[in-house]
Write a protein that holds these residues in place. Structure first.
Motif, PDB file in Angstrom:
ATOM      1  N   GLU A 130       0.836  -1.208   0.000  1.00 43.01           N
ATOM      2  CA  GLU A 130       0.000   0.000   0.000  1.00 43.01           C
ATOM      3  C   GLU A 130       0.870   1.256   0.000  1.00 43.01           C
ATOM      4  OE1 GLU A 130      -4.139  -1.247   2.207  1.00 43.01           O
ATOM      5  OE2 GLU A 130      -2.393  -0.877   3.481  1.00 43.01           O
ATOM      6  N   ARG A 189      -4.820   2.899  -0.354  1.00 39.46           N
ATOM      7  CA  ARG A 189      -5.333   1.837   0.497  1.00 39.46           C
ATOM      8  C   ARG A 189      -5.949   0.758  -0.383  1.00 39.46           C
ATOM      9  NH1 ARG A 189      -6.540   1.324   5.777  1.00 39.46           N
ATOM     10  NH2 ARG A 189      -6.007   3.516   6.169  1.00 39.46           N
ATOM     11  N   LEU A 190      -5.586  -0.502  -0.115  1.00 39.90           N
ATOM     12  CA  LEU A 190      -6.058  -1.610  -0.936  1.00 39.90           C
ATOM     13  C   LEU A 190      -7.148  -2.429  -0.266  1.00 39.90           C
ATOM     14  CD1 LEU A 190      -2.605  -2.904  -2.276  1.00 39.90           C
ATOM     15  CD2 LEU A 190      -4.118  -1.171  -3.270  1.00 39.90           C
ATOM     16  N   ILE A 191      -7.185  -2.395   1.074  1.00 44.61           N
ATOM     17  CA  ILE A 191      -8.201  -3.177   1.792  1.00 44.61           C
ATOM     18  C   ILE A 191      -8.812  -2.343   2.904  1.00 44.61           C
ATOM     19  CG2 ILE A 191      -7.105  -5.409   1.308  1.00 44.61           C
ATOM     20  CD1 ILE A 191      -5.940  -5.291   4.177  1.00 44.61           C
ATOM     21  N   GLU A 192     -10.003  -2.722   3.277  1.00 41.76           N
ATOM     22  CA  GLU A 192     -10.674  -2.171   4.454  1.00 41.76           C
ATOM     23  C   GLU A 192     -10.809  -3.312   5.450  1.00 41.76           C
ATOM     24  OE1 GLU A 192     -11.297   0.870   4.994  1.00 41.76           O
ATOM     25  OE2 GLU A 192     -11.203   1.778   2.995  1.00 41.76           O
ATOM     26  N   CYS A 206     -11.846  -8.715   5.821  1.00 40.23           N
ATOM     27  CA  CYS A 206     -11.521  -7.483   5.120  1.00 40.23           C
ATOM     28  C   CYS A 206     -12.227  -7.448   3.775  1.00 40.23           C
ATOM     29  CB  CYS A 206     -10.024  -7.316   4.954  1.00 40.23           C
ATOM     30  SG  CYS A 206      -9.231  -8.664   4.028  1.00 40.23           S
ATOM     31  N   THR A 207     -12.305  -6.284   3.182  1.00 41.58           N
ATOM     32  CA  THR A 207     -12.862  -6.114   1.838  1.00 41.58           C
ATOM     33  C   THR A 207     -11.869  -5.319   1.007  1.00 41.58           C
ATOM     34  OG1 THR A 207     -14.018  -4.089   2.514  1.00 41.58           O
ATOM     35  CG2 THR A 207     -15.254  -6.180   2.647  1.00 41.58           C
ATOM     36  N   LEU A 208     -11.966  -5.476  -0.292  1.00 41.96           N
ATOM     37  CA  LEU A 208     -11.068  -4.754  -1.189  1.00 41.96           C
ATOM     38  C   LEU A 208     -11.639  -3.384  -1.497  1.00 41.96           C
ATOM     39  CD1 LEU A 208     -10.133  -7.528  -3.797  1.00 41.96           C
ATOM     40  CD2 LEU A 208      -8.860  -6.844  -1.771  1.00 41.96           C
ATOM     41  N   THR A 209     -10.774  -2.391  -1.544  1.00 42.23           N
ATOM     42  CA  THR A 209     -11.184  -1.079  -2.036  1.00 42.23           C
ATOM     43  C   THR A 209     -11.273  -1.141  -3.564  1.00 42.23           C
ATOM     44  OG1 THR A 209      -8.914  -0.299  -2.286  1.00 42.23           O
ATOM     45  CG2 THR A 209      -9.955  -0.008  -0.116  1.00 42.23           C
ATOM     46  N   ALA A 210     -11.722  -0.068  -4.162  1.00 46.63           N
ATOM     47  CA  ALA A 210     -11.803  -0.022  -5.632  1.00 46.63           C
ATOM     48  C   ALA A 210     -10.411  -0.188  -6.239  1.00 46.63           C
ATOM     49  CB  ALA A 210     -12.427   1.301  -6.074  1.00 46.63           C
ATOM     50  N   GLY A 214      -7.948  -1.688  -4.711  1.00 49.94           N
ATOM     51  CA  GLY A 214      -7.562  -3.062  -4.389  1.00 49.94           C
ATOM     52  C   GLY A 214      -8.100  -4.063  -5.399  1.00 49.94           C
ATOM     53  N   GLU A 215      -9.322  -3.836  -5.891  1.00 47.68           N
ATOM     54  CA  GLU A 215      -9.895  -4.716  -6.915  1.00 47.68           C
ATOM     55  C   GLU A 215      -9.044  -4.704  -8.181  1.00 47.68           C
ATOM     56  OE1 GLU A 215     -12.357  -6.747  -6.798  1.00 47.68           O
ATOM     57  OE2 GLU A 215     -13.702  -6.138  -5.182  1.00 47.68           O
TER      58      GLU A 215
END
Length: 292
Positions: free
Chosen positions: A40, A46-49, A55-59, A61-62
């Motif tokens: 990151e 930022r790649l994840i939340e 965790c989830t991927l940010t836009a 991160g996708e």
């Protein structure tokens, strides 16, 4: 991006859970977290939340996960191609037949090589021994089937076998009527059809020494290849020596094949190569040839 970081992030993107991802990667969870944070920082995004259960991927991160999968797939494929090339499974082998030896040991060796090493690109051509030697010395061939002996000390010639030399005579020639072996004396003054000496000087001279040892043949005609040579025999222009395998493979009508008295004349077949060349595909071909 660092390939290791991409691999770690790709696994995390699939699991969306640090514990499970670390277990798949066989690393400690803090180490995985540190690598993701480093990625990151490198990308400045930022790649994840992180959440309480995963965790989830940010836009961004996708996008990174999708691109990383492609980069890793290409890197894996490249590693496989490199490993295959080192092992000799890829690459190219430039190989030439000699015109007088199609079929028999030459074709059998090529078939075995294709079966054993299907991923090697095999480039084949056909030429006279002298032409093949010239291409070998110029580095344009890796190996070539030839008729020894060769006048090229830079090359090594691996023997592949010997075959009997027959005499082709017109079907209406007096020699065609005999069933016994023919002596050299009986063909001493016969008109002879041969191919040009420059096509294969070693084989040409070897044939003459064996069949016309005293005064040489009375050559009345030269033809560029074996088929034309046999057609000239069928037309009654003379007799011609020819390797047994080639004579039977061509099956030209209007001729008869006769054997000569002892010592039985023979011609050899060899696989010539430059010993200074250490290409893996060539070494595999030589190994197959030595084992046959």
């Amino acid at each position: 991006m660092d390939l290791r970081q991409m691999r770690y992030f790709t696994v995390l993107a699939e699991e969306l859970n640090f514990t499970r991802a670390a277990r798949r990667l066989h690393i400690a969870q803090p180490a995985l977290s540190q690598q993701v944070k480093a990625l990151e920082r490198r990308l400045g995004a930022r790649l994840i939340e992180r959440g309480s259960t995963g965790c989830t991927l940010t836009a961004v991160g996708e996008v990174v996960a999708q691109e990383a999968r492609g980069v890793l797939a290409r890197a894996t494929a490249a590693e496989e191609r490199i490993a295959a090339a080192v092992a000799g499974r890829h690459g190219r082998l430039n190989l030439a037949y000699t015109r007088s030896a199609r079929g028999g040991p030459a074709d059998a060796l090529v078939s075995a090589f294709r079966e054993r090493h299907p991923e090697v690109e095999l480039r084949l051509q056909t030429g006279w021994t002298a032409h093949n030697v010239t291409l070998l010395l110029a580095g344009q061939l890796d190996a070539a089937f030839v008729r020894p002996p060769l006048d090229a000390p830079e090359l090594t010639c691996l023997p592949l076998g010997e075959e009997e030399l027959l005499l082709a005579v017109p079907a209406d020639h007096p020699l065609a009527a005999t069933r016994s072996r023919i002596s050299r004396r009986r063909i001493a003054t016969e008109p002879v059809i041969l191919w040009p000496r420059e096509n294969g000087p070693g084989m040409h001279d070897l044939i003459i020494r064996q069949l016309w040892p005293d005064h040489g043949p009375r050559i009345v005609r030269e033809e560029p290849d074996d088929e034309q040579l046999l057609l000239a025999v069928a037309a009654g222009h003379g007799v011609a020596p020819i390797p047994e395998g080639r004579a039977h493979a061509l099956r030209v009508p209007g001729i008869r094949l006769r054997r000569l008295t002892a010592p039985t004349p023979t011609v050899g077949l060899g696989l010539a190569y430059d010993p200074r060349v250490d290409a893996r595909a060539l070494q595999f071909l030589l190994s197959l040839a030595r084992d046959r």
